[in-house]
Design a protein around this motif. Sequence first.
Motif, PDB file in Angstrom:
ATOM      1  N   HIS A 100       0.766   4.330  -2.698  1.00 19.58           N
ATOM      2  CA  HIS A 100       0.777   5.546  -2.280  1.00 19.58           C
ATOM      3  C   HIS A 100       1.975   6.849  -3.156  1.00 19.58           C
ATOM      4  O   HIS A 100       1.896   7.895  -3.450  1.00 19.58           O
ATOM      5  N   LEU A 101       3.141   6.163  -3.186  1.00 21.46           N
ATOM      6  CA  LEU A 101       4.814   6.520  -3.029  1.00 21.46           C
ATOM      7  C   LEU A 101       4.535   6.557  -5.023  1.00 21.46           C
ATOM      8  O   LEU A 101       4.936   7.755  -5.192  1.00 21.46           O
TER       9      LEU A 101
ATOM     10  N   GLY B 230       1.892   9.056  -5.606  1.00 24.08           N
ATOM     11  CA  GLY B 230       2.258  10.865  -5.772  1.00 24.08           C
ATOM     12  C   GLY B 230       3.683  11.396  -6.497  1.00 24.08           C
ATOM     13  O   GLY B 230       3.416  11.892  -7.161  1.00 24.08           O
TER      14      GLY B 230
ATOM     15  N   GLU C  48       1.017  -1.853   0.068  1.00 23.04           N
ATOM     16  CA  GLU C  48      -0.489  -0.062   0.260  1.00 23.04           C
ATOM     17  C   GLU C  48       0.788   1.216   0.059  1.00 23.04           C
ATOM     18  O   GLU C  48       0.814   1.809  -0.778  1.00 23.04           O
ATOM     19  N   MET C  49       1.661   0.816   0.703  1.00 27.74           N
ATOM     20  CA  MET C  49       2.931   2.231   0.525  1.00 27.74           C
ATOM     21  C   MET C  49       3.635   2.103  -0.352  1.00 27.74           C
ATOM     22  O   MET C  49       3.990   3.675  -0.812  1.00 27.74           O
ATOM     23  N   LEU C  50       3.743   1.790  -1.254  1.00 24.85           N
ATOM     24  CA  LEU C  50       4.521   1.304  -1.999  1.00 24.85           C
ATOM     25  C   LEU C  50       3.394   2.330  -3.522  1.00 24.85           C
ATOM     26  O   LEU C  50       4.025   2.730  -4.465  1.00 24.85           O
TER      27      LEU C  50
ATOM     28  N   ILE D  28       2.312  11.192   3.288  1.00 22.90           N
ATOM     29  CA  ILE D  28       3.549  11.828   4.528  1.00 22.90           C
ATOM     30  C   ILE D  28       3.908  10.521   2.186  1.00 22.90           C
ATOM     31  O   ILE D  28       5.169  11.049   1.788  1.00 22.90           O
ATOM     32  N   PRO D  29       3.959   9.297   1.462  1.00 22.22           N
ATOM     33  CA  PRO D  29       4.327   8.727   1.043  1.00 22.22           C
ATOM     34  C   PRO D  29       3.980   9.447  -0.399  1.00 22.22           C
ATOM     35  O   PRO D  29       4.979   9.333  -1.328  1.00 22.22           O
TER      36      PRO D  29
ATOM     37  N   ILE E  51       6.236  12.346  -0.646  1.00 22.47           N
ATOM     38  CA  ILE E  51       7.708  11.545  -1.363  1.00 22.47           C
ATOM     39  C   ILE E  51       8.301  11.271  -2.612  1.00 22.47           C
ATOM     40  O   ILE E  51       8.899  12.356  -2.810  1.00 22.47           O
ATOM     41  N   GLY E  52       6.670  10.517  -3.136  1.00 22.94           N
ATOM     42  CA  GLY E  52       6.667  10.266  -4.472  1.00 22.94           C
ATOM     43  C   GLY E  52       6.461  12.744  -5.350  1.00 22.94           C
ATOM     44  O   GLY E  52       7.144  11.461  -6.283  1.00 22.94           O
TER      45      GLY E  52
END
Length: 248
Positions: free
Chosen positions: A7-8, A11, A3-5, A204-205, A208-209
């Motif tokens: 979002h990155l 982004g 899920e974080m990937l 936040i992710p 960063i992306g």
Amino acid sequence: MIEMLMHLLLGAAMGTLGGLFGIGGGLVAIPALGVLFGLDQQLAQGTALLMVLPNVLLALWRYNQRNRISVRNAMMLIVPSFIASWLTSLWAVRVDPQSMRIGFVGFLVVLTLFNLIQMFWRKGGAGPELRHGRWLCLLGLGSGVTAGLFGVGGGVIATPILTGVFGATQVAAQGLALALAAPSTAITLTTYAVHDHVNWAMGIPLAIGGLASISWGVALAHSLPERMLRSLFCVFLVLCAVLLLFRL
């Protein structure tokens, strides 16, 4: 982790589009978060602001290193914008999310029409001194209202008005728009965060992306003709409005 990937990557995609259209990513992120992730309008706007703020601050710092921004003109924009965005955001976090989404769709339609007019509007010559400089405070006020309401302002509204109405060069307009956007984005994000309208785990992710990719969009923008960029931007705005209408 997956899920974080995701979002990155999202982004990064929104940062690229934000750099391409010179809008910091907020106008891209808000419809995407609403349509793809089902966030209500205020939560989508607050989370998008978390992504936008570092992009704006980084761009402003780098820009001022190369092209000094007029402090006097910047303050005439910043002060009314900061106050208007703060007061408007206090009201916006309490509005019914469905009504806010309808208002945002209307904003996209008006923005599309405005950009279409800009494409065919014959501008006067740009110069080092702004025309009608005493009216800059009104531009700051209007940009602050849209920033507080919808989480977007600054470059989306200010840059074309500064070049078309005030006779600023594109370089000067972009610098002033960044200076205008930074404080209003910060205070609006603070207000949304205090009222729990920010998804930090997602935002936040995304930030960063966006920071990692916005330069790609800027490079692409410089390789395309201005009229083509405006046309693509108008198509993009209409597409966002249509997608959001299906969520109503």
